[in-house]
Design an enzyme around this catalytic site. Structure first.
Site, PDB file in Angstrom:
ATOM      1  N   SER A  98     -25.276   9.371  -8.455  1.00 44.88           N
ATOM      2  CA  SER A  98     -25.124   8.648  -9.716  1.00 44.88           C
ATOM      3  C   SER A  98     -24.513   9.575 -10.759  1.00 44.88           C
ATOM      4  CB  SER A  98     -26.490   8.157 -10.192  1.00 44.88           C
ATOM      5  OG  SER A  98     -26.455   7.751 -11.545  1.00 44.88           O
TER       6      SER A  98
ATOM      7  N   LYS B  96     -30.893  12.738  -7.222  1.00 44.78           N
ATOM      8  CA  LYS B  96     -29.462  12.535  -7.037  1.00 44.78           C
ATOM      9  C   LYS B  96     -28.684  13.839  -7.206  1.00 44.78           C
ATOM     10  CE  LYS B  96     -29.296   8.085  -6.197  1.00 44.78           C
ATOM     11  NZ  LYS B  96     -29.042   7.645  -4.805  1.00 44.78           N
TER      12      LYS B  96
ATOM     13  N   ALA C  33     -33.047  14.071 -10.773  1.00 48.06           N
ATOM     14  CA  ALA C  33     -33.285  15.280  -9.986  1.00 48.06           C
ATOM     15  C   ALA C  33     -32.953  15.055  -8.522  1.00 48.06           C
ATOM     16  CB  ALA C  33     -34.745  15.718 -10.133  1.00 48.06           C
TER      17      ALA C  33
ATOM     18  N   ASP D 259     -37.610   2.195   7.015  1.00 48.26           N
ATOM     19  CA  ASP D 259     -37.878   2.946   5.794  1.00 48.26           C
ATOM     20  C   ASP D 259     -37.253   4.325   5.963  1.00 48.26           C
ATOM     21  OD1 ASP D 259     -38.875   4.453   3.713  1.00 48.26           O
ATOM     22  OD2 ASP D 259     -40.948   3.795   3.949  1.00 48.26           O
TER      23      ASP D 259
ATOM     24  N   TYR E  38     -35.282  10.392 -10.642  1.00 52.00           N
ATOM     25  CA  TYR E  38     -34.043   9.839 -10.085  1.00 52.00           C
ATOM     26  C   TYR E  38     -32.897  10.831 -10.255  1.00 52.00           C
ATOM     27  CZ  TYR E  38     -30.157   6.553  -9.456  1.00 52.00           C
ATOM     28  OH  TYR E  38     -29.011   5.916  -9.035  1.00 52.00           O
TER      29      TYR E  38
END
Length: 289
Positions: A160, A177, A175, A82, A173
């Site tokens: 992204s 990336k 923020a 993880d 997501y």
């Protein structure tokens, strides 16, 4: 999540296989490579001559991927880890050193995405998505940095195009990336003397595995939002671009015409860009949901 290096025990570092290709003699870790873009990037690295450490959290899926690579004749080991847990990342890096004796390339690809509006999200879901995207890159890099410094290696954060201008239903997501872009820039300045390459790739819409899931507002896995097929690149196409980015040691690569358009709009016409997003949110709501 427990960690395990799959395959036969390796009591001493093994020589990296000889062969032909741009990455011959190099060793790479690709996080989140049990499936999707990570798997195809690892496959492309192996085909280009690298030895690769595969990684994921699903032991069964990771082992299935590893076995497929071994049947193809690739030099791989795998490590269940993880990447939001630093101790697990230390063991992931140790797997590379134990198996192959060095580390040249780190690609931080593992992350969690979402389909949820900010006002509806539970705080712990926002944190889970954000942490996977930020600490999921910070922790593997922190563990790997001493080895990458020795080889003057390469680090690539997978981001992204949605990080370039934000996207409704993707707050955590986007923020996370976007944070990676600033992290890469800062590390280039701080660690310029090491010769390590720090780059970021902004991936556009890509074909997904059929079982690909993202989190909803309550943290439950749901199907990813609809994307027209004509807008999507294959995973293999994206992997090839990522390898070219690493080979050329580029600072930033934006994949797809849409991604490059977003950069132009965000830089020169930000209000028009926001108007377009707001208009599509109203008229093409399914695109975001």
């Amino acid at each position: 999540m427990s960690d395990n290096i799959s395959g036969q025990p390796l009591p001493a570092a093994q020589p990296v296989p000889a062969g032909q290709g741009a990455f011959v003699g190099q060793v790479a870790i690709v996080t989140g490579s049990e499936s999707g873009i990570g798997r195809e990037t690892a496959r492309a690295l192996c085909a280009a001559g690298a030895a690769v450490v595969l990684n994921g959290r699903n032991a069964e899926r990771l082992e299935h991927t590893r076995q497929g690579f071994v049947r193809a004749g690739f030099a791989v080991v795998s490590c269940v880890a993880d990447v939001t847990d630093y101790a697990s990342c230390e063991r992931l890096v140790a797997a590379a050193i134990q198996a192959f004796g060095r580390l040249d390339v780190l690609i931080t690809n593992a992350s969690i995405s979402q389909r949820a509006y900010f006002a509806d999200m539970q705080p712990e879901v926002f944190q889970r998505v954000f942490d996977s995207n930020v600490y999921g890159s910070v922790y593997p890099l922190k563990a790997a940095l001493p080895h990458l410094t020795r080889t003057r290696g390469s680090v690539t954060f997978i981001s992204s195009i949605s990080a370039l201008n934000g996207m409704p239903s993707g707050s955590a997501y986007c923020a996370g990336k976007a944070a990676l872009a600033n992290l890469a820039h800062t590390l280039r300045l701080e660690l310029d003397h090491t010769g390590v390459h720090f780059g970021i790739v902004h991936v556009g819409f890509t074909q997904n595995d059929p079982d690909k899931r993202v989190l909803d507002a309550a943290g439950q896995p749901v199907l990813i939002a609809h994307r027209p097929a004509r807008w999507q690149k294959t995973q293999a196409e994206v992997a090839a671009i990522i390898l070219r980015h690493i080979r050329r040691r580029r600072r930033r690569t934006v994949i797809s015409a849409l991604g490059r358009l977003i950069v132009v709009m965000h830089t020169f016409f930000p209000r028009l860009g926001d108007w377009i997003v707001l208009t599509t949110t109203r008229r093409l709501r399914h695109f975001y949901e």
